[in-house]
Design a protein around this motif. Structure first.
Motif, mmCIF file in Angstrom:
data_model
loop_
_atom_site.group_PDB
_atom_site.id
_atom_site.type_symbol
_atom_site.label_atom_id
_atom_site.label_comp_id
_atom_site.label_asym_id
_atom_site.label_seq_id
_atom_site.Cartn_x
_atom_site.Cartn_y
_atom_site.Cartn_z
ATOM 1 N N UNK A 1 4.879 13.615 -10.374
ATOM 2 C CA UNK A 1 4.655 12.883 -9.124
ATOM 3 C C UNK A 1 3.147 12.760 -8.932
ATOM 4 N N UNK A 2 2.676 11.576 -8.624
ATOM 5 C CA UNK A 2 1.269 11.365 -8.321
ATOM 6 C C UNK A 2 1.139 11.342 -6.799
ATOM 7 N N UNK A 3 0.478 12.325 -6.218
ATOM 8 C CA UNK A 3 0.438 12.434 -4.747
ATOM 9 C C UNK A 3 -0.540 11.464 -4.086
ATOM 10 N N UNK A 4 -0.171 10.191 -4.048
ATOM 11 C CA UNK A 4 -1.023 9.170 -3.431
ATOM 12 C C UNK A 4 -0.728 8.980 -1.953
ATOM 13 N N UNK B 1 -2.548 1.718 -4.450
ATOM 14 C CA UNK B 1 -1.539 1.646 -3.399
ATOM 15 C C UNK B 1 -0.235 1.168 -4.027
ATOM 16 N N UNK B 2 0.867 1.760 -3.614
ATOM 17 C CA UNK B 2 2.171 1.328 -4.109
ATOM 18 C C UNK B 2 2.550 1.903 -5.458
ATOM 19 N N UNK C 1 10.665 -0.209 3.461
ATOM 20 C CA UNK C 1 10.491 -1.359 2.582
ATOM 21 C C UNK C 1 9.598 -1.010 1.401
ATOM 22 N N UNK C 2 9.876 -1.661 0.267
ATOM 23 C CA UNK C 2 9.017 -1.537 -0.898
ATOM 24 C C UNK C 2 7.736 -2.311 -0.618
ATOM 25 N N UNK C 3 6.607 -1.887 -1.189
ATOM 26 C CA UNK C 3 5.365 -2.635 -0.975
ATOM 27 C C UNK C 3 5.462 -4.002 -1.615
ATOM 28 N N UNK C 4 4.810 -4.982 -1.002
ATOM 29 C CA UNK C 4 4.813 -6.324 -1.580
ATOM 30 C C UNK C 4 3.900 -6.332 -2.798
ATOM 31 N N UNK C 5 4.077 -7.320 -3.648
ATOM 32 C CA UNK C 5 3.228 -7.426 -4.846
ATOM 33 C C UNK C 5 1.777 -7.652 -4.449
ATOM 34 N N UNK C 6 1.542 -8.281 -3.295
ATOM 35 C CA UNK C 6 0.170 -8.498 -2.817
ATOM 36 C C UNK C 6 -0.527 -7.171 -2.549
ATOM 37 N N UNK C 7 0.240 -6.166 -2.109
ATOM 38 C CA UNK C 7 -0.347 -4.865 -1.749
ATOM 39 C C UNK C 7 -0.762 -4.075 -2.986
ATOM 40 N N UNK C 8 -0.230 -4.422 -4.137
ATOM 41 C CA UNK C 8 -0.515 -3.646 -5.344
ATOM 42 C C UNK C 8 -1.801 -4.048 -5.981
#
Length: 83
Positions: free
Chosen positions: A30-33, A52-53, A76-83
């Motif tokens: 797990x990467x604790x982001x 992010x994401x 919700x899953x993050x949008x592709x824009x957020x990645x």
């Protein structure tokens, strides 16, 4: 005291399962982001390459990488824009 998140409960259950049943040679982490960060700490993490994401759990087996993003109900899953 902070309340545990449902996602954390799901993640702990999955890791418990992996401890008991993972095939030989499977590595997982797990990467604790997540969690709250100050703006300064967030800037430091971003400069270090934290994304992010990024998925909650990663599994590496026989040269293949599998990643899982866990979400509790109503999240919700993050949008592709957020990645």
């Amino acid at each position: 005291m902070k309340r545990k998140s449902p996602e954390a409960d799901i993640q702990r259950a999955l890791i418990s399962h992996m401890v008991l049943r993972a095939v030989a040679g499977c590595v997982y982490w797990h990467t604790p982001n997540g969690g709250w960060r100050s703006k300064r700490e967030g800037a430091i993490f971003k400069a270090m390459g934290v994304l992010r994401g990024f998925p909650d759990l990663c599994f590496l087996h026989q040269g293949k990488l599998y990643c899982i993003e866990l979400k509790a109900v109503k999240r919700k899953l993050p949008s592709k824009k957020a990645m």
